[in-house]
Design an enzyme around this catalytic site. Structure first.
Site, mmCIF file in Angstrom:
data_model
loop_
_atom_site.group_PDB
_atom_site.id
_atom_site.type_symbol
_atom_site.label_atom_id
_atom_site.label_comp_id
_atom_site.label_asym_id
_atom_site.label_seq_id
_atom_site.Cartn_x
_atom_site.Cartn_y
_atom_site.Cartn_z
ATOM 1 N N HIS A 74 -4.277 9.427 9.432
ATOM 2 C CA HIS A 74 -3.015 8.700 9.319
ATOM 3 C C HIS A 74 -3.167 7.342 10.005
ATOM 4 C CE1 HIS A 74 1.191 8.315 8.538
ATOM 5 N NE2 HIS A 74 1.580 8.350 9.807
ATOM 6 N N GLN B 214 7.349 5.664 3.678
ATOM 7 C CA GLN B 214 6.308 5.636 2.658
ATOM 8 C C GLN B 214 6.547 6.630 1.537
ATOM 9 O OE1 GLN B 214 3.262 7.089 5.631
ATOM 10 N NE2 GLN B 214 2.502 8.216 3.837
ATOM 11 N N CYS C 132 0.128 5.161 4.054
ATOM 12 C CA CYS C 132 0.321 4.813 5.465
ATOM 13 C C CYS C 132 -0.524 3.617 5.865
ATOM 14 C CB CYS C 132 -0.002 6.008 6.355
ATOM 15 S SG CYS C 132 -1.691 6.624 6.182
ATOM 16 N N ASN D 30 5.903 4.622 13.188
ATOM 17 C CA ASN D 30 5.430 5.422 12.065
ATOM 18 C C ASN D 30 6.120 4.942 10.785
ATOM 19 O OD1 ASN D 30 4.042 7.379 10.662
ATOM 20 N ND2 ASN D 30 4.908 9.113 11.760
#
Length: 325
Positions: free
Chosen positions: A271, A127, A133, A292
């Protein structure tokens, strides 16, 4: 003036006492360049602080006192405060969400599951310094859903969501947002473009969705009973990757491997990530396999195994959503 001179002298003296080899290697490995000598000095101090804290933690890991290790990554020249400002989302309060609550079925679940092995998870993405995110969490879940239902694994466009699922949908581009809002936009819009047609830029621009190049579409939004990890397991096993909100602590930032068990998590997520499986580890116990969006330098090739069945640690099952075709 004298006090400023003393502070600067102490700063220079502290930096001069630090080992240069690790710092030089770190800069080379992550392509770090700084605008001035003063900035590099401050970055190096932050780096050395992280080095010491990682080393102290890993001694405990080697002694079997903790279940996860830490390591240097691309964020190791930042303080946690700066990292939080740059990388973590400001997630607003959630209003009414038009989502169906998933009801587990009476089907035996596998003890282990990794959707990567079934070809429904795209490579780890990055990102950058944009707090997007939420778009990555939404896309990873929808990519899995589309692949499971159609047999086609496509890399969908996060930038499409950053630009189009905007403030009117409860998101704020690089300043944060929610995955379920992004999925709701895709449902309402009738589709989303892919990454090839609509590449990631890491800044919010005007919406350029083109229906002619629609890569996927979704039909309904789903959630689980908030905080229920068993419901989350059922959803992941039966429906595919699920987007979740979690709280990222300073320890999370430095995660290197193992099962992340950390009770320093806060009471509100900052997040968005994606659960793509679950399992059990001899040292760390039950875990969630989580994708992630911080590139492969971070964690276990861009993934983290987060504690499962530990009272919903880090809010892993409190804000879980997925969309179905």
């Amino acid at each position: 003036m004298k006090s400023i001179f003393i502070v600067c002298a102490l700063l220079v003296a502290s930096i001069a006492a630090l080992p240069s080899q690790d710092w030089t290697g770190f800069k080379q490995q992550f392509g770090k360049q700084y605008k001035s000598v003063a900035e590099e000095q401050l970055r190096r101090l932050a780096f050395e602080k992280n080095v010491l804290q990682i080393a102290a933690h890993n001694k405990r890991y080697e002694a079997g006192e903790v279940s996860f290790s830490m390591r240097l990554n691309q964020f190791s020249d930042m303080s946690h405060e700066e990292f939080s400002q740059r990388m973590l989302a400001k997630l607003p309060e959630i209003g009414a969400v038009n989502a169906s609550v998933y009801q587990p079925t009476q089907r035996n679940l596998p003890d282990w599951l990794d959707w990567r092995a079934h070809g429904v998870v795209t490579p780890v993405k990055n990102q950058g310094s944009c707090g997007s995110c939420w778009s990555y969490g939404a896309v990873a879940s929808m990519e899995g859903q589309w692949a499971l239902r159609t047999g086609q694994l496509k890399q969908l466009s996060e930038q499409n969501l950053v630009d189009c699922a905007d403030e009117s949908w409860g998101n704020s581009g690089c300043s944060g947002g929610w995955a379920h809002n992004a999925m709701s936009w895709v449902i309402s819009n009738g589709g989303i473009n892919d990454q090839h047609f609509y590449p990631y830029e890491g800044v919010k621009r005007h919406c350029r969705f083109n229906h002619q190049y629609r890569a996927a579409h979704m039909g309904s939004l789903w959630t689980i009973e908030a905080g229920n990890e068993e419901s989350l397991r059922w959803a992941v096993a039966n429906e595919g990757p699920v987007s979740v909100g979690v709280y990222v602590s300073e320890n999370f930032n430095r995660y290197g491997g193992g099962v992340f068990n950390d009770w320093s998590c806060g009471s509100w997520p900052n997040h968005i990530v994606t659960v793509v499986g679950y399992g059990w580890d001899a040292s760390g116990g039950d875990y969630w396999l989580v994708k992630n969006s911080w590139d492969t330098w971070w964690g276990e090739g861009g993934y983290i195994r987060m504690s499962r069945n530990r009272n919903n640690q880090c809010l892993i099952a409190s804000f879980a959503y997925f969309a179905k075709i």
